[in-house]
Design a protein around this motif. Structure first.
Motif, PDB file in Angstrom:
ATOM      1  N   ASN A  62      -2.863   0.334   3.236  1.00  0.00           N
ATOM      2  CA  ASN A  62      -2.718   1.230   2.084  1.00  0.00           C
ATOM      3  C   ASN A  62      -2.843   2.642   2.660  1.00  0.00           C
ATOM      4  OD1 ASN A  62      -4.655   1.629  -1.055  1.00  0.00           O
ATOM      5  ND2 ASN A  62      -2.711   2.506  -0.424  1.00  0.00           N
ATOM      6  N   ILE A  63      -1.770   3.435   2.563  1.00  0.00           N
ATOM      7  CA  ILE A  63      -1.785   4.777   3.143  1.00  0.00           C
ATOM      8  C   ILE A  63      -1.949   5.806   2.027  1.00  0.00           C
ATOM      9  CG2 ILE A  63      -0.528   6.466   4.559  1.00  0.00           C
ATOM     10  CD1 ILE A  63       0.760   2.973   4.649  1.00  0.00           C
ATOM     11  N   GLN A  99       2.690   1.017   6.900  1.00  0.00           N
ATOM     12  CA  GLN A  99       3.056   0.257   5.702  1.00  0.00           C
ATOM     13  C   GLN A  99       3.463  -1.175   6.086  1.00  0.00           C
ATOM     14  OE1 GLN A  99       6.668   1.447   3.638  1.00  0.00           O
ATOM     15  NE2 GLN A  99       5.748   0.956   1.649  1.00  0.00           N
ATOM     16  N   ILE A 120       2.105   3.326  -0.270  1.00  0.00           N
ATOM     17  CA  ILE A 120       1.933   4.708   0.203  1.00  0.00           C
ATOM     18  C   ILE A 120       1.674   5.608  -1.003  1.00  0.00           C
ATOM     19  CG2 ILE A 120       3.031   6.643   1.406  1.00  0.00           C
ATOM     20  CD1 ILE A 120       4.872   4.549   2.796  1.00  0.00           C
ATOM     21  N   GLU A 121       0.565   6.325  -0.961  1.00  0.00           N
ATOM     22  CA  GLU A 121       0.198   7.224  -2.053  1.00  0.00           C
ATOM     23  C   GLU A 121       0.083   8.645  -1.518  1.00  0.00           C
ATOM     24  OE1 GLU A 121      -3.297   5.647  -4.204  1.00  0.00           O
ATOM     25  OE2 GLU A 121      -2.860   3.791  -3.134  1.00  0.00           O
ATOM     26  N   GLY A 122       0.588   9.610  -2.241  1.00  0.00           N
ATOM     27  CA  GLY A 122       0.541  10.994  -1.782  1.00  0.00           C
ATOM     28  C   GLY A 122      -0.026  11.938  -2.828  1.00  0.00           C
ATOM     29  N   LEU A 181       8.064  12.338   3.389  1.00  0.00           N
ATOM     30  CA  LEU A 181       6.863  11.590   2.977  1.00  0.00           C
ATOM     31  C   LEU A 181       6.806  11.445   1.463  1.00  0.00           C
ATOM     32  CD1 LEU A 181       4.001  12.874   5.335  1.00  0.00           C
ATOM     33  CD2 LEU A 181       5.406  10.805   5.519  1.00  0.00           C
ATOM     34  N   HIS A 184       9.110   8.647   0.513  1.00  0.00           N
ATOM     35  CA  HIS A 184       8.611   7.317   0.834  1.00  0.00           C
ATOM     36  C   HIS A 184       7.361   6.937   0.037  1.00  0.00           C
ATOM     37  CE1 HIS A 184      11.454   6.368   3.957  1.00  0.00           C
ATOM     38  NE2 HIS A 184      11.243   7.523   4.546  1.00  0.00           N
ATOM     39  N   SER A 185       6.759   7.921  -0.647  1.00  0.00           N
ATOM     40  CA  SER A 185       5.563   7.623  -1.436  1.00  0.00           C
ATOM     41  C   SER A 185       5.904   6.669  -2.568  1.00  0.00           C
ATOM     42  CB  SER A 185       4.986   8.907  -2.043  1.00  0.00           C
ATOM     43  OG  SER A 185       4.627   9.808  -1.040  1.00  0.00           O
ATOM     44  N   ASN A 186       5.082   5.656  -2.735  1.00  0.00           N
ATOM     45  CA  ASN A 186       5.248   4.760  -3.882  1.00  0.00           C
ATOM     46  C   ASN A 186       4.589   5.374  -5.111  1.00  0.00           C
ATOM     47  OD1 ASN A 186       4.602   2.514  -1.372  1.00  0.00           O
ATOM     48  ND2 ASN A 186       6.550   2.484  -2.444  1.00  0.00           N
ATOM     49  N   ILE A 235       3.733   6.438   9.385  1.00  0.00           N
ATOM     50  CA  ILE A 235       3.313   5.956   8.065  1.00  0.00           C
ATOM     51  C   ILE A 235       4.102   4.709   7.662  1.00  0.00           C
ATOM     52  CG2 ILE A 235       3.388   6.555   5.587  1.00  0.00           C
ATOM     53  CD1 ILE A 235       2.204   9.278   6.352  1.00  0.00           C
ATOM     54  N   LEU A 236       5.393   4.684   7.982  1.00  0.00           N
ATOM     55  CA  LEU A 236       6.197   3.502   7.639  1.00  0.00           C
ATOM     56  C   LEU A 236       5.744   2.282   8.452  1.00  0.00           C
ATOM     57  CD1 LEU A 236       9.734   5.091   7.206  1.00  0.00           C
ATOM     58  CD2 LEU A 236       8.137   4.360   5.414  1.00  0.00           C
TER      59      LEU A 236
END
Ligand SMILES: [Zn+2]
Length: 197
Positions: free
Chosen positions: A111-112, A106, A11-13, A132, A135-137, A102-103
């Motif tokens: 790939n979010i 995942q 997860i990318e933000g 969010l 939870h972002s990686n 989103i989870l």
């Protein structure tokens, strides 16, 4: 950021205030997938206006699907096995159920990549953005330029008839009720919220 264009289960933000280039950053992130054979992406935006008839729009190269803001789970009506990456713009307008969505994406090893305003005009977490961001990686916080002083701006200033909107003003726009609303990017010093404790 690594040089891998699809990272399954990651997860990318991109977050920040108004005019900080969040959507541009999202587009730049997704762009390489257009040139990689066999890689596929899909993009979603919240639809906040019930009067809006069209549920798709093409901006730059993404054919955005507009999902009712209070029903983010409808994203699953569109996502299928062919999609490697799921892009979500204006994430702050979605109901908090967007976190579960989103989870779940995942868990499906998508790939979010999402973008949105991290804080509302009061400087408080906007919608589900706080969760969010947790939870972002990978998380990129962007900034704009303060309309008052030219310093980096981390906040969104809301103005009603040119005056700072009070803390108690509704989060949702009241435009259309005879009041003219505008938004500016502001630094901490120039971010004014009358009535904030
Ligand atoms: Zn300033």
């Amino acid at each position: 950021m690594s040089n891998i264009f699809v990272r399954y289960g990651v997860i990318e933000g991109f977050v920040g205030p108004m005019a900080s280039g969040k959507s541009s950053a999202l587009l730049k992130r997704v762009d390489p997938l257009r040139w990689i054979p066999g890689k596929n992406f899909i993009g979603f935006k919240p639809k906040t206006d019930n009067r809006e008839k069209h549920c798709r729009s093409t901006e730059n190269f993404i054919n955005w699907i507009h999902i009712p803001a209070n029903e983010p789970e409808r994203i699953f009506e569109y996502v299928n096995q062919s999609h490697d990456l799921v892009a979500i713009d204006e994430a702050q307008f979605f109901d908090k159920k967007i976190v579960e969505v989103i989870l779940k994406l995942q868990k499906l090893m998508k790939n979010i990549v999402f973008a949105g305003l991290d804080s509302d005009f009061r400087g408080e977490p906007f919608g589900a953005m706080k969760e969010l961001m947790f939870h972002s990686n990978e998380l990129t916080k962007l900034h704009a330029i303060c309309n008052k002083c030219g310093e980096p701006a981390y906040y969104t200033q809301r103005l009603i008839e040119g005056e700072p909107a009070p803390y108690t003003a509704p989060i949702v726009s009241i435009e259309g009720k005879g009041k003219k609303e505008t938004y500016e990017s502001r630094c901490f010093k120039h971010h004014v919220v009358p009535g904030r404790k």
